[in-house]
Design an enzyme around this catalytic site. Structure first.
Site, PDB file in Angstrom:
ATOM      1  N   HIS A 159       0.819  -1.225   0.000  1.00  0.00           N
ATOM      2  CA  HIS A 159       0.000   0.000   0.000  1.00  0.00           C
ATOM      3  C   HIS A 159       0.847   1.267   0.000  1.00  0.00           C
ATOM      4  O   HIS A 159       0.313   2.360  -0.206  1.00  0.00           O
ATOM      5  CB  HIS A 159      -0.934   0.034   1.216  1.00  0.00           C
ATOM      6  CG  HIS A 159      -1.972  -1.042   1.221  1.00  0.00           C
ATOM      7  ND1 HIS A 159      -2.893  -1.195   0.201  1.00  0.00           N
ATOM      8  CD2 HIS A 159      -2.235  -2.037   2.115  1.00  0.00           C
ATOM      9  CE1 HIS A 159      -3.671  -2.242   0.465  1.00  0.00           C
ATOM     10  NE2 HIS A 159      -3.292  -2.774   1.620  1.00  0.00           N
ATOM     11  N   ASP A 195      -2.382 -10.442  -2.717  1.00  0.00           N
ATOM     12  CA  ASP A 195      -2.991 -10.047  -1.444  1.00  0.00           C
ATOM     13  C   ASP A 195      -4.471  -9.717  -1.700  1.00  0.00           C
ATOM     14  O   ASP A 195      -4.842  -9.270  -2.792  1.00  0.00           O
ATOM     15  CB  ASP A 195      -2.261  -8.819  -0.884  1.00  0.00           C
ATOM     16  CG  ASP A 195      -2.727  -8.435   0.511  1.00  0.00           C
ATOM     17  OD1 ASP A 195      -2.080  -8.854   1.483  1.00  0.00           O
ATOM     18  OD2 ASP A 195      -3.761  -7.725   0.628  1.00  0.00           O
ATOM     19  N   HIS A 197      -6.124  -7.267  -0.659  1.00  0.00           N
ATOM     20  CA  HIS A 197      -6.315  -5.829  -0.883  1.00  0.00           C
ATOM     21  C   HIS A 197      -5.546  -5.373  -2.130  1.00  0.00           C
ATOM     22  O   HIS A 197      -4.471  -5.899  -2.426  1.00  0.00           O
ATOM     23  CB  HIS A 197      -5.842  -5.030   0.332  1.00  0.00           C
ATOM     24  CG  HIS A 197      -6.524  -5.409   1.611  1.00  0.00           C
ATOM     25  ND1 HIS A 197      -6.008  -6.349   2.480  1.00  0.00           N
ATOM     26  CD2 HIS A 197      -7.700  -4.987   2.144  1.00  0.00           C
ATOM     27  CE1 HIS A 197      -6.831  -6.483   3.513  1.00  0.00           C
ATOM     28  NE2 HIS A 197      -7.862  -5.675   3.336  1.00  0.00           N
ATOM     29  N   ASP A 284      -4.494 -13.075   3.057  1.00  0.00           N
ATOM     30  CA  ASP A 284      -5.739 -12.610   3.678  1.00  0.00           C
ATOM     31  C   ASP A 284      -6.951 -12.906   2.790  1.00  0.00           C
ATOM     32  O   ASP A 284      -8.067 -12.482   3.100  1.00  0.00           O
ATOM     33  CB  ASP A 284      -5.673 -11.118   4.054  1.00  0.00           C
ATOM     34  CG  ASP A 284      -4.972 -10.257   3.029  1.00  0.00           C
ATOM     35  OD1 ASP A 284      -4.652 -10.753   1.934  1.00  0.00           O
ATOM     36  OD2 ASP A 284      -4.739  -9.062   3.328  1.00  0.00           O
TER      37      ASP A 284
END
Ligand code: FKS
Ligand code: ZN
Length: 343
Positions: A159, A195, A197, A284
């Site tokens: 991120h 991931d 996200h 995740d």
């Protein structure tokens, strides 16, 4: 397969993050990496090696110098202003406002961040730098001829953009390693982000470039953090047009939907013919992850590793997210074992 690991990750040990309207204990905690390294050892995946020192040079290849300097001094400035407890920002820029760097620490935190889930602590700088060194050491091993290597980075990185932090990330470990491959002589590098996200930082860093192909499979930003990047129509810009691929998927999906998305990603990646692959390895996407809404199972991680191995390229795995802490080790190492089985 070798794993790069250092205990320095423990220096990032935030107390609380703002999530679902509550200040809650940080999901991104030291135990995450401990569980993964325990599984690596238990499964005899291979040698565990300490990172080499690289300092800030590789970090400065993808992050702006003023941002790097900010992270180096943020904790001290915060303590001077407020006292010795974790630093969190409270407000952010909105359209029509001006992004001018404030003088005070509270303003600087707001300027350089995008969420209130990413505390800056006494050890953040050292842990974040150590994580970049873990990634760079893994890059060097792959460059030196290893078929696959695991950089057990913590804190995570995908991120983090060229001049902002957030989403538990400070420096973009995967982007730094990808740039490291380029600087080490690779003509083309692909970053595959699995991931849950969207890897908004990685996308931003390489968006205008055609030498680093970036692909992210993630929960649709219409539903999920980080909300404001990661849509399917973002394909790169300028020379970089066509060299970014987003594959957003809706909440609730399982391997039946994930597998085809991964195949699409691998088709584009193979067509690009990279000299090396960097995998942003978040687990995740697991059915029992407490903050995510995909439904992958233990065995799907083995499949993921197998599919990535089929590209036949030197591959660096860089640890990102995953919060079903007790099962993180199994899921992450399943990917690596699936990869090895088909290498
Ligand atoms: C959910 C709010 C989510 C922050 C989520 C951060 C995810 C971080 C990550 C990384 F790999 F970077 F660690 N808040 N209601 O897993 O992508
Ligand atoms: Zn994640």
């Amino acid at each position: 397969m070798k794993t790069i690991f250092t205990e320095d990750h423990r220096l990032q040990d935030g107390k609380a993050e703002l999530i679902d309207g509550k200040l809650m204990p940080c999901f991104e905690m030291p135990r995450r990496a401990e569980i993964v390294i325990a599984r690596v050892r238990d499964q005899k995946l291979g040698e565990v090696v300490a990172p080499e020192r690289f300092g800030t040079d590789p970090v400065l290849r993808v992050h702006k110098p003023e941002f790097v300097r900010f992270l180096e001094t943020a904790w001290d400035e915060w303590v001077q202003q407020h006292g010795s407890y974790d630093a969190l920002p409270l407000n952010w820029i909105a359209p029509g406002m001006r992004r001018i760097l404030p003088e005070t620490i509270d303003g600087k935190l707001s300027y350089y961040s995008f969420d209130a889930g990413t505390p800056i602590t006494a050890g953040t700088w050292r842990a974040a730098i150590a994580a970049t060194e873990v990634a760079m050491t893994g890059m060097k091993l792959v460059k030196g001829g290893e078929r696959g290597t695991f950089a057990l980075c913590r804190p995570p990185g995908h991120h983090a953009g060229s001049d902002y932090y957030g989403g538990y990330c400070f420096f973009n470990n995967a982007a730094i390693a990808a740039q490291g491959f380029r600087d080490g002589g690779a003509a083309r590098v692909a970053v595959l982000d699995v991931d849950y996200h969207h890897g908004n930082g990685t996308q931003e860093i390489f968006y205008k470039r055609d030498d680093v192909l970036t692909i992210s499979i993630h929960a649709d930003p219409k539903q999920e953090f980080p909300f404001f990047l990661g849509h399917a129509d973002e394909r790169g810009e300028g020379r970089g047009e066509g060299f970014h691929l987003n594959l957003p998927l809706p909440w609730g999906i399982s391997w039946a939907e994930y597998g085809p998305a991964l195949d699409t990603a691998m088709r584009r990646l193979t067509e690009f013919a990279p000299d090396a692959i960097v995998v942003s390895l978040g687990v995740d996407t697991f059915e029992k992850d407490p903050i995510s809404k995909f439904k992958l199972k233990h065995e799907d991680y083995i499949r993921t590793g197998e599919v990535i191995a089929a590209a036949g390229k030197p591959t660096l795995f860089v640890m990102e997210g995953g919060y079903a802490v007790e099962e993180l080790g199994v899921n992450a190492v399943n990917v690596l074992q699936g990869f090895e089985a088909k290498s």
